[in-house]
Scaffold this active site. Sequence first.
Site, PDB file in Angstrom:
ATOM      1  N   LYS A   1      13.498  17.988 -23.299  1.00  0.00           N
ATOM      2  CA  LYS A   1      13.035  17.501 -24.607  1.00  0.00           C
ATOM      3  C   LYS A   1      13.996  16.430 -25.146  1.00  0.00           C
ATOM      4  O   LYS A   1      15.020  16.151 -24.533  1.00  0.00           O
ATOM      5  CB  LYS A   1      12.890  18.675 -25.587  1.00  0.00           C
ATOM      6  CG  LYS A   1      11.938  19.763 -25.081  1.00  0.00           C
ATOM      7  CD  LYS A   1      10.478  19.305 -25.020  1.00  0.00           C
ATOM      8  CE  LYS A   1       9.631  20.128 -24.085  1.00  0.00           C
ATOM      9  NZ  LYS A   1       9.043  21.338 -24.619  1.00  0.00           N
TER      10      LYS A   1
HETATM   11  C1  LIG Z   1       8.123  22.543 -24.476  1.00  0.00           C
HETATM   12  C2  LIG Z   1       6.943  22.874 -25.292  1.00  0.00           C
HETATM   13  C3  LIG Z   1       6.752  24.148 -25.865  1.00  0.00           C
HETATM   14  C4  LIG Z   1       7.609  25.332 -25.557  1.00  0.00           C
HETATM   15  O1  LIG Z   1       8.966  25.186 -25.751  1.00  0.00           O
HETATM   16  P1  LIG Z   1      10.006  26.034 -24.862  1.00  0.00           P
HETATM   17  O2  LIG Z   1      11.310  25.738 -25.507  1.00  0.00           O
HETATM   18  O3  LIG Z   1       9.912  25.534 -23.459  1.00  0.00           O
HETATM   19  O4  LIG Z   1       9.628  27.462 -24.982  1.00  0.00           O
HETATM   20  C5  LIG Z   1       5.666  24.334 -26.705  1.00  0.00           C
HETATM   21  N1  LIG Z   1       4.800  23.338 -26.967  1.00  0.00           N
HETATM   22  C6  LIG Z   1       4.924  22.130 -26.414  1.00  0.00           C
HETATM   23  C7  LIG Z   1       3.933  21.066 -26.744  1.00  0.00           C
HETATM   24  C8  LIG Z   1       5.996  21.851 -25.547  1.00  0.00           C
HETATM   25  O5  LIG Z   1       6.100  20.647 -24.986  1.00  0.00           O
END
Ligand SMILES: *Cc1c(COP(=O)(O)O)cnc(C)c1O
Length: 361
Positions: free
Chosen positions: A183
Amino acid sequence: MDFIPPAKPLIGDEERAAVDRVMRSGMIAQGPEVAAFEQEFAEHFGLGRSCVAVNSGTSGQHLGLLSCGVGPGDEVIVPSFTFAATANSVALTGATPVFADIDADDFCLSPEAVEAAITDRTVGVMPVHLYGHPAKMDRIVDIAQRHGIQVFEDAAQAHGASLHGTPVGAFGSFAMFSLYPTKNMTSGEGGMVSAANPDVERLMRLYRNQGMEKQYHNEVVGLNNRMTDIHAAIGRVQLTKVDAWNEARRRNAAFLTEHLEGVITPTVADGAVHVFHQYTVRVQDDRDGMSQALRDEHNVGSGMFYPVPNHRLAPFSVDVDLPETEKAAAECLSLPVHPSLSSEDLERIVTGVNALAKAGV
Ligand SMILES: *Cc1c(COP(=O)(O)O)cnc(C)c1O
């Protein structure tokens, strides 16, 4: 010719030193680093509300929904064109995710589709700020208010994005930011939830910690979804870097948009600040072929987010007609846009895509 990866987490000496500092303190579970990270995160993004850190974005979404009273018998409207965590978190509360279509321009929930999907069981809508572009929050908030339902934000990909000056994370009853390594910023694994009011914040803190504020005075049934001080220490350092990284992402995106030919490049809505978690083009002929050839012939990685819409995944599998979702799932191709790309990397991405598009791949 080095491989250009589709994503690249940036971990520096400062993050390593922060981890070492916590390890040496002897206190590594949730403690002062987590508390500081929560405050600094809220301040940094100008959220004007309290934040609660958890061990993943998905946990944050799950606990956020529980804290807002979502449960069995309820419906929550979600996009199908997203990561499965969005619908998973709804389903884990016992509520039903109801899939609505997206708009072609921003890949985010269509306000018209949201309004059409509202029933007397609908308690909320969870737009996703997909790829780092804010969803049409002004219109979705207006619809939600008129129908008396809540707004929950999936801001997993959108740290620092905003719409008409309001940061994402400041619109909903709660908003979740993911801190997964790919991210825009990371804590290793982790999630940050902004809460619209003290009741939601307090419940978040209870659910995160077995239902306890005071040790052994359990108030609700809860989980262990705490963040460690080690992860928080990484996140605090990343917070000092994320603005510059988002700037670099925007610069890289601008270069790609200026030079790419033969594919449909992403647009940014008026009043929107896009943080380009992904730079996603549409390939109308042979998306899979283009992705394969980029890798084989140009050593350029790319991603498909997401090739299977959630309403067609086994756990959800419902028969709904979502034409823009299906189209996006077939055409989307995310090209590298991360902050560590060099100008040679960007040139190579452009050369590769344009040559393949011209050849009809
Ligand atoms: C990455 C992501 C999540 C989940 O986050 P995690 O930290 O991996 O649990 C939820 N929604 C979207 C759109 C994502 O890209």
